[in-house]
Design a protein around this motif. Structure first.
Motif, PDB file in Angstrom:
ATOM      1  N   GLU A  38       0.955  -1.477   0.364  1.00 20.74           N
ATOM      2  CA  GLU A  38      -0.145  -0.235   0.366  1.00 20.74           C
ATOM      3  C   GLU A  38       0.779   0.933   0.085  1.00 20.74           C
ATOM      4  O   GLU A  38       1.923   1.271   0.183  1.00 20.74           O
ATOM      5  CB  GLU A  38      -0.229   0.043   1.127  1.00 20.74           C
ATOM      6  N   VAL A  58      -4.915   6.758   2.847  1.00 23.40           N
ATOM      7  CA  VAL A  58      -4.179   4.996   1.710  1.00 23.40           C
ATOM      8  C   VAL A  58      -3.930   4.912   0.219  1.00 23.40           C
ATOM      9  O   VAL A  58      -5.464   5.091  -0.216  1.00 23.40           O
ATOM     10  CB  VAL A  58      -4.965   4.151   2.395  1.00 23.40           C
ATOM     11  N   ARG A  66      -3.718   2.670  -3.335  1.00 24.96           N
ATOM     12  CA  ARG A  66      -3.505   1.232  -3.658  1.00 24.96           C
ATOM     13  C   ARG A  66      -1.961   0.258  -3.493  1.00 24.96           C
ATOM     14  O   ARG A  66      -0.944   1.197  -3.999  1.00 24.96           O
ATOM     15  CB  ARG A  66      -3.948   1.105  -4.797  1.00 24.96           C
ATOM     16  N   SER A  67      -2.286  -0.138  -3.597  1.00 22.65           N
ATOM     17  CA  SER A  67      -0.634  -0.928  -3.801  1.00 22.65           C
ATOM     18  C   SER A  67      -0.133  -1.171  -4.691  1.00 22.65           C
ATOM     19  O   SER A  67      -0.489  -1.410  -6.365  1.00 22.65           O
ATOM     20  CB  SER A  67      -1.696  -2.662  -3.447  1.00 22.65           C
ATOM     21  N   ASN A 123       7.156   2.245  -0.066  1.00 21.89           N
ATOM     22  CA  ASN A 123       6.534   1.645   0.271  1.00 21.89           C
ATOM     23  C   ASN A 123       7.463   0.647   0.089  1.00 21.89           C
ATOM     24  O   ASN A 123       6.668  -0.444   0.016  1.00 21.89           O
ATOM     25  CB  ASN A 123       5.691   1.356  -0.234  1.00 21.89           C
ATOM     26  N   GLU A 169       1.093  -9.335  -2.835  1.00 22.29           N
ATOM     27  CA  GLU A 169       1.349  -8.150  -1.861  1.00 22.29           C
ATOM     28  C   GLU A 169       1.589  -8.129  -0.343  1.00 22.29           C
ATOM     29  O   GLU A 169       1.022  -9.098   0.221  1.00 22.29           O
ATOM     30  CB  GLU A 169      -0.494  -7.324  -1.013  1.00 22.29           C
ATOM     31  N   THR A 213       1.838  -7.351   3.286  1.00 20.92           N
ATOM     32  CA  THR A 213       0.903  -6.611   4.336  1.00 20.92           C
ATOM     33  C   THR A 213       1.469  -7.190   5.435  1.00 20.92           C
ATOM     34  O   THR A 213       2.181  -8.139   5.843  1.00 20.92           O
ATOM     35  CB  THR A 213      -0.188  -6.862   4.282  1.00 20.92           C
TER      36      THR A 213
END
Length: 876
Positions: free
Chosen positions: A600, A633, A635-636, A645, A676, A678
RNA sequence: GCCCGCUUGAUGGAAUGGUAGACAUACGGGACUUAAAAUCCCGAGGCCGCGAGGCCGUGCUGGUUCAAGUCCAGCAGCGGGCACCA
């Protein structure tokens, strides 16, 4: 991997650091370091040729030593390590080496900005990154480590270059190149962004320079055809290479040129893929870089200005798209080769490429969109020579007709389809000797000269009398001088006071060394061969070793190298074959391209990017840690320094351990897709490691010396079945690169084990067998934890040396199956029946179900479809 | 513009034409705890229904089939590659 544009930033501690290790916790820090030492001490991953034993060569694209590893590396090397460890366990003799793509521009930039010598910078980065890679617990044979900036490596590529030169595969030619006017150097295509130099931001110019080239076009057809046989390559990559090579059939046609008075001005050869539209020609267009244009420009200042204009724009894709078609009418006429009484005007035009075909085209505005646009602008006639096959009326003046159709207004071609017309006219051109059918490739020869210091010197000497002379083999390697300065733009080799002054090897007169160095893609075009025998001094590799290990069975890397690196390597392999160094066509038998690692993005109210560590999450509310201000926030996106990021692998390994990082990299996302990253996902992976530790250590004591599981029945048998099903499934998943599915199966097995309580000796035996299978299966993914659990179960030898579990076929099938009962295709109930029971029994059982009886309401079914062991579908 | 790929719960994703949502993450409830963390148990596609149960549901519109996330046709959206290559 290989070269990248920017090194990642270092990111500070995770906000969610796990609590300190208590007695009941798995201490990954101590454990991971310990097993890494054990593997190293035992030389577990050292590879040695064993003739007759099946080999497996696993290779991940080697990294550019940018400073620190990033998550892309972690993902890439984890995947490769799973494959390597799996194949080892399956009994293959595995080669899994690692090295450094160590030459390149960032080292010179660092030299300019930080006043550190490129060699020092590079080797320090290598040391750092090697430590980082070692902390990942990869099953690498570090004894084969290679750095491309080492003279003992690049001397062989200098020698191979000389061989290629002798064989005509390397040559010098004048070419138009991208020139950065601020840095005074050539830039590679990929270093030109939106028509500007990537470092200086200065608009790139076209410049004509004499440069070294490798004749990759010699293999164009073979490189294209052999793509069909690379069935373990992604379809997408093969397609991209095929498009890049760009084979097209067409014709070369000669047109006689005259001036306005009709005097002969020679001939002009053009290339076309649409010779069938020759009768629709209404002009000729030459590249502004065409020799005929250059001749005329010498006496025509206005033309000179036009050529100059074309040179300045020209390169960037974005420019080309918006640039208007421009032409300059030349004082020439071209006589139509099949209509001797007709002539068409000749233009220099900005949209004709000198590098493709002959640098000249004939314009057929009726059937080419670009020519149409040009003809409209300059008031040239637009003739229709192809009509829609269905007889539909079209307005050729309004738009070009580029589809298939029927030839009209074209003499002997009238009535033919486009393909037939092409064949017919090529035959006629050849009969009358004004043209020939040819095949043209989009692929161009590989320009390998770079005006750089930190690269492999090109082993040539320029003599005023003898021309370009090869450096004698006894004088190899040509090494770089250390005493260079980077305070000025340009090539430090060129301005070095003494380095380039050498006598001509042929005549002995004072001569000059070539001061350009090789494109670094050469370095990476054969490193996989060097890994097969890195110690050999007098040859690039040992023939027997190379023959044993090559080709690479599984190559893994980013799709961004789909064309350049992979195509160059395929070329280099063929060039080596051509000069007798090897006897192989393809270097990479299997290729897998992994997806990127994303995260993100976060932005403050003023638009500045924030790192993941600068923000705080409370449910859906995201705020800045420092002042509590609201954070947007985004987008990834691919982890990048500019978007901030980035998550640092070092920090993750320190906080959670290598196994957690590896496990998370493999779970959830299919390997070829973007992943992604996280924080919650990592924490979940970490919890699972802890859970496995508890799962095994809580049961281990009870299982010491547990006996034979053969007599298992009931739940114990079900447990064994689950273990063997997992063994079969995980094996298939790893081989198919479905690591995420393998992970899911392992979670399932862990859940099953958790729900099993051993009550007697047979139960304990079944549980022990299941745990051993389970530990072996997680071995390739979380090798440290697996070794630790293996020892916990009482094994004194390394899991890394243990064989892969063999699934018992008898345990893979159940006695009963659950089949779905549908009515009109909709699920109504399920039915537990003996496996392979008769159709009639299944039908009878289904019709007897209360749900079905209710649905039938006393009426007979119209039809009943029974698929054994699967489904009963009742149609009413 | 040309070529290619993708579209499934809140999210990442499973599913040889045969029980859609495995597995995980996030979430909700409970147990343990003075409390929290950790851990364990339970729940969960949507809608209707007290319940039994029913209806709808894999980007959209059609088609093939006993049966479609899966095959076919068309459309839309997202992503990637190439791009005056004649």
């Amino acid at each position: 991997m290989l070269h990248e544009r920017a090194a990642p930033t270092i990111v500070r501690a995770m906000s969610q650091t796990p609590s300190p290790d208590g007695p009941a916790r798995y201490n990954f820090r101590e454990t991971e370091a310990r097993w890494q030492k054990s593997w190293e001490a035992a030389g577990t991953f050292r590879a040695a040729m064993i003739p007759g034993k099946p080999k497996y060569y696993v290779l991940e694209m080697f990294p550019y030593p940018s400073g620190r590893i990033h998550m892309g590396h972690v993902r890439n090397y984890t995947q490769g390590d799973v494959v390597a460890r799996y194949r080892r366990a399956r009994g293959y003799n595995v080669l899994h080496p690692m090295g450094w793509d160590a030459f390149g521009l960032p080292a010179e930039n660092a030299a300019m900005e930080k006043k550190v010598h490129p060699a020092k910078w590079t080797y320090e980065n290598i040391a750092t990154m090697k430590t980082q890679l070692k902390s990942m617990g990869l099953s690498l044979d570090w004894s084969r480590e290679v750095a491309t900036c080492d003279p003992s490596y690049y001397r062989h590529q200098q020698k191979m270059f000389l061989d290629f030169w002798k064989a005509g595969l390397a040559y010098r030619k004048e070419a138009w190149v991208n020139w950065d006017p601020v840095d005074n150097t050539v830039l590679a295509n990929e270093q030109v962004i939106d028509g500007k130099g990537w470092r200086t931001g200065a608009p790139v110019e076209r410049r004509k320079l004499t440069q070294w080239n490798l004749r990759i076009t010699h293999f164009a057809d073979e490189l294209l055809e052999r793509l069909n046989t690379l069935d373990r390559w992604p379809e997408k990559v093969r397609l991209m290479q095929a498009n890049w090579i760009g084979k097209s059939r067409g014709a070369r046609v000669n047109w006689a040129l005259t001036d306005a008075s009709g005097a002969d001005r020679g001939r002009l050869e053009i290339f076309t893929t649409r010779p069938d539209t020759l009768f629709g020609a209404s002009f000729m267009a030459l590249s502004a870089e065409h020799p005929v244009v250059a001749d005329l420009a010498a006496a025509d200042p206005a033309l000179q200005r036009f050529v100059e204009e074309c040179r300045k724009t020209g390169t960037a894709a974005a420019d080309l798209e918006t640039a208007e078609k421009q032409g300059y009418k030349l004082p020439l006429l071209a006589r139509h080769p099949l209509k001797p009484n007709e002539t068409v005007p000749v233009f220099a035009a900005n949209f004709v490429l000198m590098e493709y075909g002959t640098g000249a085209i004939f314009g057929c505005p009726g059937h080419d969109e670009r020519d149409h646009e040009f003809a409209r602008k300059y008031g040239l006639p637009i003739l229709q020579v192809v009509a829609p096959a269905d007889g539909a009326k079209i307005d050729i003046q309004a738009a070009a007709f580029v589809e298939d159709g029927v030839l009209v207004n074209s003499q002997f071609l009238d009535g033919l389809g486009v393909e037939d017309a092409k064949a017919r006219i090529i035959a006629r051109l050849e009969e009358t000797k004004v043209g020939t059918g040819t095949t043209q490739y989009r692929l161009r020869d590989w320009l390998v000269s770079r005006q750089r210091y930190w690269g492999c010197p090109i082993p040539a000497i320029h003599c005023d009398d003898c021309g370009a002379v090869p450096v004698p083999e006894k004088d190899l390697p040509v090494t770089l001088p250390d005493d260079v300065t980077f305070d000025r733009p340009g090539n430090p080799l060129d301005r070095h006071p003494t380095w380039k002054h050498v006598p001509c090897p042929k005549c002995g007169k004072p001569a000059r060394r070539e001061t350009d160095t090789f494109d670094t893609f050469i370095d990476s075009s054969w490193y996989f061969d060097r890994f097969t025998s890195p110690g050999v001094a007098d040859a690039p590799f040992d023939r027997a070793e190379n023959k044993y290990w090559m080709p690479v069975d599984q190559y893994i890397g980013g799709v961004e190298h789909a064309i350049l690196h992979l195509l160059y390597s395929r070329f280099w392999t063929r060039a080596m074959r051509e000069v007798g160094l090897a006897d192989r066509d393809e270097p990479f038998e299997g290729l897998f391209t992994q997806g990127m690692v994303c995260h993100e993005t976060y932005r403050a109210a003023d638009g500045t990017w924030l790192t993941p560590e600068e923000i705080r999450r409370d449910g859906d509310r995201v705020t800045r840690l420092s002042d509590g201000a609201a954070v947007t926030v985004g987008r990834s996106e691919k982890m990048s320094k500019s978007k901030k990021n980035v998550v640092d692998p070092d920090q993750i390994i320190r906080d959670y351990g290598a196994d957690t990082a590896r496990w998370f990299m493999l779970s959830d996302s299919p390997p070829e897709r973007d992943l992604e990253w996280t924080e919650a996902g990592v924490a979940g992976a970490w919890r699972f490691q802890q859970r496995l530790w508890r799962l095994v250590s809580a049961r281990a004591a009870d299982l010491a010396g547990a006996g034979d599981a053969a007599a298992a029945t009931g739940p114990a048998l079900a447990l064994l079945r689950a273990a063997h099903r997992a063994a079969a499934g995980v094996s298939a998943d790893i081989e198919a690169f479905h690591f995420n599915k393998a992970v899911a199966r392992l979670y399932e097995l862990a859940n099953t084990i958790d729900g099993f309580a051993a009550t007697d000796a047979t139960d304990r035996a079944a549980l022990r067998e299941t745990l051993e299978v389970f530990i072996t299966l997680i071995g390739p993914m979380t090798p440290h934890l697996a070794e630790e659990l293996w020892r916990t179960l009482g094994h004194a030898t390394l899991l890394a040396d243990a064989p892969w579990p063999k699934a018992d076929p008898a345990l893979l099938v159940d006695d009963t199956v659950r089949l779905a009962v549908q009515m009109n295709g909709k699920l109504r109930a399920t039915l537990e029946l003996p496996k392979d029971c008769a159709r009639e029994d299944a039908e009878r059982a289904a019709l007897a179900l209360p749900e079905v009886m209710r649905g039938l309401d006393g009426k007979p079914p119209k039809r009943v479809v029974v698929v054994p062991n699967r489904i009963v579908n009742i149609v009413v």
